[in-house]
Scaffold this motif. Structure first.
Motif, PDB file in Angstrom:
ATOM      1  N   VAL A  86      39.936  54.724  62.011  1.00 32.43           N
ATOM      2  CA  VAL A  86      39.720  54.324  60.911  1.00 32.43           C
ATOM      3  C   VAL A  86      39.634  53.038  60.454  1.00 32.43           C
ATOM      4  CG1 VAL A  86      40.828  54.524  58.427  1.00 32.43           C
ATOM      5  CG2 VAL A  86      41.076  56.324  60.172  1.00 32.43           C
ATOM      6  N   GLN A  87      38.408  52.548  59.877  1.00 30.05           N
ATOM      7  CA  GLN A  87      38.279  51.139  59.593  1.00 30.05           C
ATOM      8  C   GLN A  87      38.485  51.149  58.102  1.00 30.05           C
ATOM      9  OE1 GLN A  87      34.243  50.773  60.980  1.00 30.05           O
ATOM     10  NE2 GLN A  87      34.982  49.797  62.943  1.00 30.05           N
ATOM     11  N   GLN A  88      38.883  49.919  57.454  1.00 30.12           N
ATOM     12  CA  GLN A  88      39.046  49.745  56.146  1.00 30.12           C
ATOM     13  C   GLN A  88      38.127  48.903  55.516  1.00 30.12           C
ATOM     14  OE1 GLN A  88      43.174  49.063  54.552  1.00 30.12           O
ATOM     15  NE2 GLN A  88      42.543  48.205  52.962  1.00 30.12           N
ATOM     16  N   PRO A  89      37.417  49.162  54.663  1.00 30.79           N
ATOM     17  CA  PRO A  89      36.460  48.526  53.740  1.00 30.79           C
ATOM     18  C   PRO A  89      37.207  47.187  53.246  1.00 30.79           C
ATOM     19  CG  PRO A  89      36.512  50.362  52.650  1.00 30.79           C
ATOM     20  CD  PRO A  89      37.551  50.441  53.629  1.00 30.79           C
ATOM     21  N   PRO A  90      36.275  46.150  53.082  1.00 36.29           N
ATOM     22  CA  PRO A  90      36.878  44.622  52.680  1.00 36.29           C
ATOM     23  C   PRO A  90      37.531  44.923  51.157  1.00 36.29           C
ATOM     24  CG  PRO A  90      34.473  44.663  52.689  1.00 36.29           C
ATOM     25  CD  PRO A  90      34.730  46.057  53.180  1.00 36.29           C
ATOM     26  N   PRO A  91      38.499  44.174  50.947  1.00 32.57           N
ATOM     27  CA  PRO A  91      39.190  44.138  49.602  1.00 32.57           C
ATOM     28  C   PRO A  91      37.961  44.011  48.488  1.00 32.57           C
ATOM     29  CG  PRO A  91      40.471  42.690  51.206  1.00 32.57           C
ATOM     30  CD  PRO A  91      39.188  43.041  51.747  1.00 32.57           C
ATOM     31  N   VAL A  92      38.218  44.675  47.520  1.00 28.25           N
ATOM     32  CA  VAL A  92      37.570  44.249  46.262  1.00 28.25           C
ATOM     33  C   VAL A  92      38.612  44.020  45.047  1.00 28.25           C
ATOM     34  CG1 VAL A  92      35.980  45.345  44.507  1.00 28.25           C
ATOM     35  CG2 VAL A  92      35.709  45.911  46.939  1.00 28.25           C
ATOM     36  N   VAL A  93      38.158  42.681  44.385  1.00 28.46           N
ATOM     37  CA  VAL A  93      38.807  42.349  43.318  1.00 28.46           C
ATOM     38  C   VAL A  93      38.387  42.780  42.097  1.00 28.46           C
ATOM     39  CG1 VAL A  93      40.109  40.392  42.243  1.00 28.46           C
ATOM     40  CG2 VAL A  93      39.995  40.546  44.713  1.00 28.46           C
ATOM     41  N   SER A  94      39.063  43.464  41.190  1.00 23.10           N
ATOM     42  CA  SER A  94      38.763  43.663  39.932  1.00 23.10           C
ATOM     43  C   SER A  94      39.102  42.771  38.709  1.00 23.10           C
ATOM     44  CB  SER A  94      38.719  45.248  39.595  1.00 23.10           C
ATOM     45  OG  SER A  94      40.098  45.457  39.389  1.00 23.10           O
ATOM     46  N   ALA A  95      40.419  42.291  38.978  1.00 19.61           N
ATOM     47  CA  ALA A  95      41.019  41.601  37.686  1.00 19.61           C
ATOM     48  C   ALA A  95      42.071  40.902  38.355  1.00 19.61           C
ATOM     49  CB  ALA A  95      41.737  42.282  36.708  1.00 19.61           C
ATOM     50  N   VAL A  96      42.404  39.361  37.922  1.00 19.74           N
ATOM     51  CA  VAL A  96      43.378  38.304  38.326  1.00 19.74           C
ATOM     52  C   VAL A  96      44.087  37.931  36.789  1.00 19.74           C
ATOM     53  CG1 VAL A  96      44.052  36.338  39.147  1.00 19.74           C
ATOM     54  CG2 VAL A  96      41.879  37.425  40.085  1.00 19.74           C
ATOM     55  N   THR A  97      45.418  38.386  36.877  1.00 22.40           N
ATOM     56  CA  THR A  97      46.220  38.038  35.685  1.00 22.40           C
ATOM     57  C   THR A  97      47.573  37.204  35.901  1.00 22.40           C
ATOM     58  OG1 THR A  97      45.293  40.131  34.871  1.00 22.40           O
ATOM     59  CG2 THR A  97      47.199  39.331  33.709  1.00 22.40           C
ATOM     60  N   PRO A  98      47.613  36.082  35.072  1.00 22.68           N
ATOM     61  CA  PRO A  98      46.822  35.611  34.407  1.00 22.68           C
ATOM     62  C   PRO A  98      45.903  34.958  35.185  1.00 22.68           C
ATOM     63  CG  PRO A  98      48.943  34.346  34.920  1.00 22.68           C
ATOM     64  CD  PRO A  98      48.913  35.617  35.743  1.00 22.68           C
ATOM     65  N   SER A  99      44.741  34.362  34.539  1.00 19.92           N
ATOM     66  CA  SER A  99      43.662  33.907  35.244  1.00 19.92           C
ATOM     67  C   SER A  99      43.875  32.227  35.430  1.00 19.92           C
ATOM     68  CB  SER A  99      42.411  33.783  34.303  1.00 19.92           C
ATOM     69  OG  SER A  99      42.553  33.173  33.094  1.00 19.92           O
ATOM     70  N   THR A 100      45.017  31.588  34.968  1.00 18.57           N
ATOM     71  CA  THR A 100      45.214  30.214  35.224  1.00 18.57           C
ATOM     72  C   THR A 100      46.860  30.203  35.177  1.00 18.57           C
ATOM     73  OG1 THR A 100      45.292  29.533  33.118  1.00 18.57           O
ATOM     74  CG2 THR A 100      43.425  29.312  34.122  1.00 18.57           C
ATOM     75  N   GLY A 101      47.481  28.986  36.158  1.00 17.98           N
ATOM     76  CA  GLY A 101      48.674  29.133  35.991  1.00 17.98           C
ATOM     77  C   GLY A 101      49.287  28.040  36.878  1.00 17.98           C
ATOM     78  N   LEU A 102      50.485  27.673  36.781  1.00 23.08           N
ATOM     79  CA  LEU A 102      51.092  26.315  37.394  1.00 23.08           C
ATOM     80  C   LEU A 102      51.739  26.794  38.583  1.00 23.08           C
ATOM     81  CD1 LEU A 102      52.606  24.764  34.116  1.00 23.08           C
ATOM     82  CD2 LEU A 102      50.666  23.949  35.309  1.00 23.08           C
ATOM     83  N   PRO A 103      52.119  25.784  39.622  1.00 18.31           N
ATOM     84  CA  PRO A 103      52.728  26.269  40.623  1.00 18.31           C
ATOM     85  C   PRO A 103      53.870  27.195  40.446  1.00 18.31           C
ATOM     86  CG  PRO A 103      51.929  24.076  40.813  1.00 18.31           C
ATOM     87  CD  PRO A 103      51.681  24.447  39.460  1.00 18.31           C
ATOM     88  N   GLY A 104      54.519  28.208  40.862  1.00 13.21           N
ATOM     89  CA  GLY A 104      55.598  29.175  40.852  1.00 13.21           C
ATOM     90  C   GLY A 104      55.088  30.317  39.945  1.00 13.21           C
ATOM     91  N   THR A 105      54.117  30.309  39.325  1.00 12.67           N
ATOM     92  CA  THR A 105      53.488  31.351  38.303  1.00 12.67           C
ATOM     93  C   THR A 105      53.498  32.592  39.396  1.00 12.67           C
ATOM     94  OG1 THR A 105      52.705  29.799  37.044  1.00 12.67           O
ATOM     95  CG2 THR A 105      51.830  31.943  36.795  1.00 12.67           C
ATOM     96  N   THR A 106      53.854  33.619  38.870  1.00 12.26           N
ATOM     97  CA  THR A 106      53.335  35.153  39.445  1.00 12.26           C
ATOM     98  C   THR A 106      52.176  35.708  39.002  1.00 12.26           C
ATOM     99  OG1 THR A 106      55.695  35.463  39.608  1.00 12.26           O
ATOM    100  CG2 THR A 106      54.082  37.279  39.838  1.00 12.26           C
ATOM    101  N   VAL A 107      51.300  35.823  39.763  1.00 14.51           N
ATOM    102  CA  VAL A 107      49.809  36.508  39.594  1.00 14.51           C
ATOM    103  C   VAL A 107      49.663  37.674  40.260  1.00 14.51           C
ATOM    104  CG1 VAL A 107      47.454  35.930  40.076  1.00 14.51           C
ATOM    105  CG2 VAL A 107      48.951  33.825  39.698  1.00 14.51           C
ATOM    106  N   VAL A 108      49.166  38.624  39.354  1.00  6.92           N
ATOM    107  CA  VAL A 108      48.641  39.868  39.813  1.00  6.92           C
ATOM    108  C   VAL A 108      47.518  40.060  39.880  1.00  6.92           C
ATOM    109  CG1 VAL A 108      48.950  42.416  39.033  1.00  6.92           C
ATOM    110  CG2 VAL A 108      50.807  40.668  38.713  1.00  6.92           C
ATOM    111  N   ILE A 109      46.900  40.510  41.234  1.00  5.37           N
ATOM    112  CA  ILE A 109      45.513  40.697  41.646  1.00  5.37           C
ATOM    113  C   ILE A 109      45.496  42.280  41.618  1.00  5.37           C
ATOM    114  CG2 ILE A 109      43.511  40.592  43.149  1.00  5.37           C
ATOM    115  CD1 ILE A 109      44.802  37.741  43.949  1.00  5.37           C
ATOM    116  N   THR A 110      44.381  42.912  40.834  1.00  6.29           N
ATOM    117  CA  THR A 110      44.210  44.440  41.017  1.00  6.29           C
ATOM    118  C   THR A 110      42.676  44.300  41.482  1.00  6.29           C
ATOM    119  OG1 THR A 110      43.480  44.334  38.409  1.00  6.29           O
ATOM    120  CG2 THR A 110      45.743  44.853  38.907  1.00  6.29           C
ATOM    121  N   GLY A 111      42.454  45.671  42.185  1.00  5.97           N
ATOM    122  CA  GLY A 111      41.483  46.146  42.689  1.00  5.97           C
ATOM    123  C   GLY A 111      41.458  47.263  43.800  1.00  5.97           C
ATOM    124  N   THR A 112      40.969  47.418  44.861  1.00  6.98           N
ATOM    125  CA  THR A 112      40.907  48.583  45.946  1.00  6.98           C
ATOM    126  C   THR A 112      41.019  47.749  47.160  1.00  6.98           C
ATOM    127  OG1 THR A 112      38.524  48.523  45.849  1.00  6.98           O
ATOM    128  CG2 THR A 112      39.618  49.963  44.445  1.00  6.98           C
TER     129      THR A 112
END
Length: 168
Positions: free
Chosen positions: A110-136
């Protein structure tokens, strides 16, 4: 005494029939003979060949304790088309289960396709900010860098990656 002999013969014959019927194989488990192609990406269709797949087969990927069921696209008595589910990349076992039993396993790489990013929230942030990336296919991301620093991965699933922006 002559009456005992026919009774003994009848009981012996019945005992012999009972013994023979108990030795018969009562079920015919499916037999898996080929997996094509021998390596496939997660989400790709593969074809299983064999015998006695029946009307309602179940195809599993992985070891018995952690097996994942694949989505069957089409099934016939000697052929099944199934979609490879999201399993850990590498060699895994494929088996067919029916009401009559379970086939011997065959390997699939089984091989996994490369990751695909659909959204990054928030789009900007300072060091220490938590970021959520969604995709597959995000669960196999091994390293993520922002500028020259490695981001801290807080949580990782197949469709969501939570990370913390590093202090530069």
């Amino acid at each position: 005494m002559p009456a005992m002999k026919p009774v003994f013969v009848v009981f012996s014959f019945l005992f012999l029939l009972l013994g023979i019927s108990a030795c018969r194989v009562k079920n015919n488990p499916p037999e898996l003979t080929a997996v094509l192609p021998k390596q496939a990406f997660v989400g790709q269709e593969i074809t299983l060949s064999g015998y006695q797949f029946g009307d309602d087969p179940v195809v599993t990927f992985g070891r018995s304790g952690s097996a994942i069921v694949g989505k069957i696209v089409s099934a016939a008595d000697q052929s099944i088309r199934v979609t490879v589910p999201l399993v850990t990349p590498g060699i895994t076992q494929v088996q067919v289960q029916t009401s009559e039993g379970t086939s011997d396993p065959l390997p699939l790489n089984v091989q996994q396709p490369p990751p695909v990013v659909s959204a990054v929230t928030p789009s900007t942030g300072l060091p220490g900010t938590t970021v959520v990336i969604t995709g597959t296919y995000l669960n196999q991301v091994q390293e993520l860098r922002i500028e020259q620093s490695e981001a801290i991965v807080v949580d990782s699933t197949a469709d969501k990656l939570t990370l913390q922006i590093p202090k530069v």
